[in-house]
Design a protein around this motif. Structure first.
Motif, PDB file in Angstrom:
ATOM      1  N   ALA A 134       2.124  32.945  32.925  1.00  0.00           N
ATOM      2  CA  ALA A 134       1.122  32.663  32.020  1.00  0.00           C
ATOM      3  C   ALA A 134       1.329  33.026  30.523  1.00  0.00           C
ATOM      4  O   ALA A 134       0.696  32.280  29.882  1.00  0.00           O
ATOM      5  CB  ALA A 134      -0.223  32.825  32.888  1.00  0.00           C
ATOM      6  N   SER A 135       1.914  34.033  30.534  1.00  0.00           N
ATOM      7  CA  SER A 135       1.621  34.823  29.001  1.00  0.00           C
ATOM      8  C   SER A 135       2.920  34.980  28.356  1.00  0.00           C
ATOM      9  O   SER A 135       2.837  35.130  27.216  1.00  0.00           O
ATOM     10  CB  SER A 135       1.054  36.190  29.360  1.00  0.00           C
ATOM     11  N   ALA A 136       4.057  34.643  28.971  1.00  0.00           N
ATOM     12  CA  ALA A 136       5.456  34.885  28.132  1.00  0.00           C
ATOM     13  C   ALA A 136       5.532  33.620  27.112  1.00  0.00           C
ATOM     14  O   ALA A 136       6.461  34.052  26.186  1.00  0.00           O
ATOM     15  CB  ALA A 136       6.576  34.701  29.075  1.00  0.00           C
ATOM     16  N   GLY A 137       5.007  32.521  27.274  1.00  0.00           N
ATOM     17  CA  GLY A 137       5.088  31.609  26.045  1.00  0.00           C
ATOM     18  C   GLY A 137       6.284  30.783  26.292  1.00  0.00           C
ATOM     19  O   GLY A 137       7.209  30.552  25.204  1.00  0.00           O
ATOM     20  N   GLY A 138       6.707  30.678  27.430  1.00  0.00           N
ATOM     21  CA  GLY A 138       8.076  30.050  27.809  1.00  0.00           C
ATOM     22  C   GLY A 138       7.891  28.383  27.303  1.00  0.00           C
ATOM     23  O   GLY A 138       9.085  27.898  27.077  1.00  0.00           O
ATOM     24  N   THR A 139       6.707  28.006  27.349  1.00  0.00           N
ATOM     25  CA  THR A 139       6.664  26.602  27.264  1.00  0.00           C
ATOM     26  C   THR A 139       5.922  26.314  25.928  1.00  0.00           C
ATOM     27  O   THR A 139       6.449  25.921  24.893  1.00  0.00           O
ATOM     28  CB  THR A 139       6.059  25.682  28.268  1.00  0.00           C
ATOM     29  N   PHE A 140       4.598  26.630  25.829  1.00  0.00           N
ATOM     30  CA  PHE A 140       3.674  26.320  24.567  1.00  0.00           C
ATOM     31  C   PHE A 140       3.672  27.705  23.897  1.00  0.00           C
ATOM     32  O   PHE A 140       3.922  28.539  24.470  1.00  0.00           O
ATOM     33  CB  PHE A 140       2.350  25.789  25.033  1.00  0.00           C
ATOM     34  N   LEU A 153       8.019  49.703  40.868  1.00  0.00           N
ATOM     35  CA  LEU A 153       6.667  49.614  41.695  1.00  0.00           C
ATOM     36  C   LEU A 153       6.965  49.630  43.447  1.00  0.00           C
ATOM     37  O   LEU A 153       6.161  50.106  43.947  1.00  0.00           O
ATOM     38  CB  LEU A 153       6.473  48.013  41.657  1.00  0.00           C
ATOM     39  N   ASN A 154       8.259  49.189  43.734  1.00  0.00           N
ATOM     40  CA  ASN A 154       8.366  49.405  45.154  1.00  0.00           C
ATOM     41  C   ASN A 154       8.572  50.815  45.410  1.00  0.00           C
ATOM     42  O   ASN A 154       8.150  51.512  46.521  1.00  0.00           O
ATOM     43  CB  ASN A 154       9.822  48.628  45.581  1.00  0.00           C
ATOM     44  N   ALA A 155       9.384  51.628  44.650  1.00  0.00           N
ATOM     45  CA  ALA A 155       9.364  53.114  44.744  1.00  0.00           C
ATOM     46  C   ALA A 155       8.216  53.955  44.873  1.00  0.00           C
ATOM     47  O   ALA A 155       7.874  54.775  45.787  1.00  0.00           O
ATOM     48  CB  ALA A 155      10.465  53.580  43.770  1.00  0.00           C
ATOM     49  N   TRP A 156       7.321  53.528  44.013  1.00  0.00           N
ATOM     50  CA  TRP A 156       6.118  54.297  43.895  1.00  0.00           C
ATOM     51  C   TRP A 156       5.117  53.813  44.757  1.00  0.00           C
ATOM     52  O   TRP A 156       4.437  54.593  45.445  1.00  0.00           O
ATOM     53  CB  TRP A 156       5.548  54.079  42.394  1.00  0.00           C
ATOM     54  N   LEU A 157       4.881  52.411  44.983  1.00  0.00           N
ATOM     55  CA  LEU A 157       3.852  51.831  45.558  1.00  0.00           C
ATOM     56  C   LEU A 157       4.191  51.305  47.075  1.00  0.00           C
ATOM     57  O   LEU A 157       3.434  50.713  47.586  1.00  0.00           O
ATOM     58  CB  LEU A 157       2.929  50.835  45.002  1.00  0.00           C
ATOM     59  N   GLY A 158       5.632  51.141  47.327  1.00  0.00           N
ATOM     60  CA  GLY A 158       6.095  50.597  48.715  1.00  0.00           C
ATOM     61  C   GLY A 158       5.736  49.063  48.535  1.00  0.00           C
ATOM     62  O   GLY A 158       5.717  48.378  47.512  1.00  0.00           O
ATOM     63  N   PRO A 159       5.218  48.563  49.670  1.00  0.00           N
ATOM     64  CA  PRO A 159       4.954  47.377  49.841  1.00  0.00           C
ATOM     65  C   PRO A 159       3.895  46.569  48.998  1.00  0.00           C
ATOM     66  O   PRO A 159       3.931  45.394  48.430  1.00  0.00           O
ATOM     67  CB  PRO A 159       4.356  47.163  51.298  1.00  0.00           C
ATOM     68  N   VAL A 160       2.976  47.608  48.553  1.00  0.00           N
ATOM     69  CA  VAL A 160       1.957  47.289  47.531  1.00  0.00           C
ATOM     70  C   VAL A 160       2.753  46.765  46.200  1.00  0.00           C
ATOM     71  O   VAL A 160       2.262  45.965  45.373  1.00  0.00           O
ATOM     72  CB  VAL A 160       0.769  48.285  47.477  1.00  0.00           C
ATOM     73  N   GLY A 161       3.816  47.659  45.950  1.00  0.00           N
ATOM     74  CA  GLY A 161       4.408  47.443  44.688  1.00  0.00           C
ATOM     75  C   GLY A 161       5.208  46.200  44.767  1.00  0.00           C
ATOM     76  O   GLY A 161       5.370  45.422  43.802  1.00  0.00           O
ATOM     77  N   GLN A 162       5.630  45.740  45.870  1.00  0.00           N
ATOM     78  CA  GLN A 162       6.227  44.505  45.992  1.00  0.00           C
ATOM     79  C   GLN A 162       5.401  43.292  45.774  1.00  0.00           C
ATOM     80  O   GLN A 162       5.798  42.373  45.142  1.00  0.00           O
ATOM     81  CB  GLN A 162       6.810  44.381  47.534  1.00  0.00           C
ATOM     82  N   LEU A 163       3.978  43.392  46.334  1.00  0.00           N
ATOM     83  CA  LEU A 163       3.084  42.436  45.882  1.00  0.00           C
ATOM     84  C   LEU A 163       2.851  42.453  44.512  1.00  0.00           C
ATOM     85  O   LEU A 163       2.556  41.521  43.985  1.00  0.00           O
ATOM     86  CB  LEU A 163       1.854  42.852  46.898  1.00  0.00           C
ATOM     87  N   LEU A 164       2.663  43.681  44.043  1.00  0.00           N
ATOM     88  CA  LEU A 164       2.505  43.627  42.486  1.00  0.00           C
ATOM     89  C   LEU A 164       3.512  42.910  41.747  1.00  0.00           C
ATOM     90  O   LEU A 164       3.332  42.501  40.709  1.00  0.00           O
ATOM     91  CB  LEU A 164       2.114  45.136  42.080  1.00  0.00           C
ATOM     92  N   GLY A 165       4.769  43.076  41.985  1.00  0.00           N
ATOM     93  CA  GLY A 165       5.686  42.198  41.303  1.00  0.00           C
ATOM     94  C   GLY A 165       5.645  40.941  41.320  1.00  0.00           C
ATOM     95  O   GLY A 165       5.942  40.357  40.536  1.00  0.00           O
ATOM     96  N   LEU A 166       4.958  40.339  42.436  1.00  0.00           N
ATOM     97  CA  LEU A 166       4.762  38.941  42.323  1.00  0.00           C
ATOM     98  C   LEU A 166       3.530  38.668  41.620  1.00  0.00           C
ATOM     99  O   LEU A 166       3.558  37.554  40.862  1.00  0.00           O
ATOM    100  CB  LEU A 166       4.155  38.443  44.008  1.00  0.00           C
ATOM    101  N   VAL A 167       2.484  39.700  41.578  1.00  0.00           N
ATOM    102  CA  VAL A 167       1.488  39.439  40.388  1.00  0.00           C
ATOM    103  C   VAL A 167       1.748  39.329  38.952  1.00  0.00           C
ATOM    104  O   VAL A 167       1.619  38.572  38.110  1.00  0.00           O
ATOM    105  CB  VAL A 167       0.401  40.536  40.652  1.00  0.00           C
ATOM    106  N   LEU A 168       2.860  40.266  38.868  1.00  0.00           N
ATOM    107  CA  LEU A 168       3.650  40.386  37.524  1.00  0.00           C
ATOM    108  C   LEU A 168       4.129  39.201  37.125  1.00  0.00           C
ATOM    109  O   LEU A 168       4.136  38.730  35.940  1.00  0.00           O
ATOM    110  CB  LEU A 168       4.444  41.591  37.411  1.00  0.00           C
ATOM    111  N   LEU A 169       4.898  38.285  38.343  1.00  0.00           N
ATOM    112  CA  LEU A 169       5.436  37.280  37.815  1.00  0.00           C
ATOM    113  C   LEU A 169       4.512  36.061  37.448  1.00  0.00           C
ATOM    114  O   LEU A 169       4.935  35.465  36.617  1.00  0.00           O
ATOM    115  CB  LEU A 169       6.278  36.914  39.117  1.00  0.00           C
ATOM    116  N   VAL A 170       3.351  35.996  38.231  1.00  0.00           N
ATOM    117  CA  VAL A 170       2.478  35.017  37.838  1.00  0.00           C
ATOM    118  C   VAL A 170       1.888  35.366  36.394  1.00  0.00           C
ATOM    119  O   VAL A 170       1.841  34.389  35.720  1.00  0.00           O
ATOM    120  CB  VAL A 170       1.350  35.095  38.911  1.00  0.00           C
TER     121      VAL A 170
END
Length: 659
Positions: free
Chosen positions: A577-583, A556-573
């Motif tokens: 929500a979707s990984a099923g870590g709790t429920f 993400l960082n190599a391809w999009l730079g700072p935008v990719g870094q921001l997308l990394g945070l979006v992917l974390l969110v």
């Protein structure tokens, strides 16, 4: 320049001074701090609830139950809660409990109101009423207070329900045992009744036959009574006639006795005269004999010829013959007259006796007549009664026949009753006190759960560990690129192979990520105290997870730079929500379920769980394959970015967003 040399060059750049080295150390420790601190804080929260104060208000009073005796349900519940030690229970008044929940002194308050024991006792007495427990919470103090308190209330309610159900079931089963005994006695009584009804039926048949014979005999008796009545009428008439005749006979006998006495008296006088005549005749006859003798002497003396003497004497004898005949007749007549006098006297006496007997006969005939009249009247009454008896005997015969038929039906019914009661007794359990208690406990709690754990986490923290280890690995990869350059500008300017450039750019953060996950796992295991069954395998798998996450953020960082870094945070969110870590992931909305199957954290958590809990590893190859694919894909995208950046653009020289 090789990819390894590119990676080492980038690593030397990052550690060129003390502050950069501290920054790298901070980046390495960020995942450990993120995962271990949270897991440490929430390692075993349920095990520490015993230090949380909760208010307990007991307003209940004991109640009396017909089946269970005195019930102290409220006090029993309070004692059990305190002994259980799940919370630091403080028994206080209702006002203090309300104030304590409001100001946060108590996490919640449990009130056992008045009438609680009465309600529970009603269940055992089969007049059910629901007992009430009052739960007071205040989520302003802690938003989980309601959830925790409701779990406690559910546990308490289940325990109470089981206890009440056991008590009611025990009473119910005691009723069954009593019913069994009573039915058994009833069955034995029905057997006795059936046997008695058999005898009664036989007796009723004999009674019916006897009643029929009695009815026939009564009919014959009535006919005889009719004949007796007619005979008594005739006898009474004859007795009347006999009495009249006896009266006439008595009168005639009187007259006969009087005449007979007169005849007897006359005959007596006649006999006296006849006796004198007989005596005179006898003397005369004797005098004749003397005279003959004198004549014979005189004749002899006269000297008459003997022949003449004989002739004279013969003539004398001829003259004497009539006198002898007369004397004989007189003597005979005198004897007859004497006999007649005696007979007349006896006749007179007999006539007197006849008169007396006739008088007695007349009296007896009168008495007989009166008695026969009384007998006739009594016979008439007896006839009426006998007629009723005949009719009653006929009714008895009919009733005895009906009774015999009814007893036959009763006999068959009692036999069916006895058989039915016997079947009923067999179908009703005859429980001993021990079996009754065991059965009551089973009815109250019919299900016994048996946990078969194919894999299990030993604490709340262990349950969350795979989720937070995965999040820590992603966060570590994310913050790393705040310092690490995704691609070497020197390598790009030197026209190095895009693959070599991308691989060199990925190796440095991948090495740091390896340090991150290994330190994080070590701290979680040793400091936090989370048990990991397959520690070595988990460590290797976390190395793969860290490499995959770094590859994604690197791309993400190599391809999009700072935008990719921001997308990394979006992917974390998105992955949070979707990984099923709790429920369970099946509870997610459909859109997030689709994302769940695509993003890498899903497979990271799944692999860590199976390795960490000692579960079946059938899905591990898939998890490894997906994460390895992300590594390859991330490096490939980074290689594409390296190739693309070989041509300088304005956005590279002056990016629109700079971090």
């Amino acid at each position: 320049m090789t990819a390894l040399r590119l990676a080492l060059s980038e690593l030397r750049r990052l550690t060129a001074g003390r502050m950069p080295r501290l920054a790298v150390l901070a980046i390495v420790l960020i995942p450990t701090m993120y995962a271990s601190l949270y897991l440490w804080a929430n390692h075993d929260p349920y095990g520490k609830l015993a230090s949380v104060q909760a208010a307990l208000v007991v307003e209940d009073v004991p109640a009396d139950s017909a089946q269970s005796g005195t019930v102290h349900a409220g006090r029993d519940v309070a004692r059990d809660l305190v002994e259980d030690g799940s919370f630091d229970w403080q028994e206080v008044g209702s006002d203090e409990a309300a104030a304590g929940v409001e100001d946060g002194t108590y996490l919640f308050a449990l009130t056992i109101p008045r009438g609680f024991s009465t309600a529970l006792a009603s269940t055992a007495d089969f007049d059910p009423a629901q007992g009430t427990l009052i739960l007071t919470t205040n989520e302003a103090n802690n938003y989980l207070s309601s959830t925790i308190a409701e779990q406690v209330l559910t546990k308490v309610s289940s325990s109470i329900a089981e206890n009440v159900s056991e008590r009611a079931a025990s009473s119910f089963l005691l009723g069954f045992s009593t019913l069994h005994d009573q039915l058994k006695e009833a069955g034995e009584g029905a057997e006795t009744l059936a046997d008695g009804l058999v005898d009664a039926h036989d007796g009723a048949q004999r009674l019916s036959a006897g009643a029929t014979e009695l009815s026939a005999g009564e009919a014959r008796l009535v006919e005889g009574q009719h004949a007796l009545g007619a005979g008594l009428d005739d006898a009474a008439t004859g007795a009347g006639t006999l009495a009249s005749g006896a009266d006439t006979l008595s009168d005639g006998a009187g007259e006969l006795a009087s005449g007979a006495r007169q005849v007897a008296d006359g005959n007596a006088e006649l006999a006296t005269v006849a006796d004198r005549i007989a005596e005179a005749s006898a003397r005369a006859n004797g005098d004749l004999d003397t005279a003959r003798a004198d004549i014979a002497e005189r004749l002899a003396a006269s000297g008459l010829d003997p022949a003449e003497q004989e002739a004279i004497l013969a003539s004398l004898d001829d003259l004497r013959q009539p006198l002898d005949d007369l004397d004989e007749r007189v003597q005979t007549t005198t004897g007859q007259i004497d006999e007649l006098a005696d007979g007349a006297d006896r006749v007179a006496s007999g006539a007197g006796e006849l008169r007396a007997g006739a008088t007695r006969l007349s009296d007896g005939a009168g008495t007989l007549r009166d008695g026969l009249q009384t007998a006739r009247d009594g016979n008439a009454e007896l006839l009426a009664g006998q007629t009723d008896a005949r009719d009653g005997a006929a009714q008895l015969a009919d009733g005895a026949g009906t009774l015999a038929s009814g007893l036959e039906s009763a006999r068959d019914g009692s036999r069916e009753l006895a058989d039915g009661l016997a079947d009923g007794v067999r179908s009703i359990p005859d429980l001993s006190e021990q079996r009754r208690d065991e059965t009551a406990r089973t009815i109250a709690s019919p299900i016994r759960t048996e946990d078969v754990a194919q894999a299990s986490a030993d604490s709340y923290g262990a349950g969350l560990a795979p989720f937070f280890l995965a999040i820590g690995a992603w966060v570590g990869g994310y913050v790393m690129f705040l310092l690490v350059r995704p691609l070497s500008n020197r390598a790009i300017a030197a026209r190095q192979s895009p693959w070599r450039t991308a691989l060199g750019g990925w190796l440095t953060p991948a090495a740091l990520a390896a340090a991150q996950v290994l330190i994080m796992l070590a701290v979680v295991m040793s400091v936090v105290g989370i048990d990991v069954l397959r520690a070595t395998q988990v460590a290797f798998f976390l190395l793969l997870v860290g490499a995959a996450f770094v590859a994604i953020v690197h791309a993400l960082n190599a391809w999009l730079g700072p935008v990719g870094q921001l997308l990394g945070l979006v992917l974390l969110v998105l992955q949070l929500a979707s990984a099923g870590g709790t429920f369970p992931w099946q509870t997610l909305p459909p859109t997030l379920q689709s994302i769940h199957h695509v993003l890498p954290m899903t497979y990271a958590i799944d692999g860590i769980r199976h390795l960490m809990y000692g579960a079946n590893l059938d899905s591990l190859p898939r998890d490894i394959a997906v994460l390895a694919a992300y590594v390859v894909g991330g490096v490939a995208i980074s290689a594409g970015a390296a190739y693309r950046r070989r041509i300088w653009r304005v956005s590279q020289i002056k990016p629109e967003i700079a971090l």
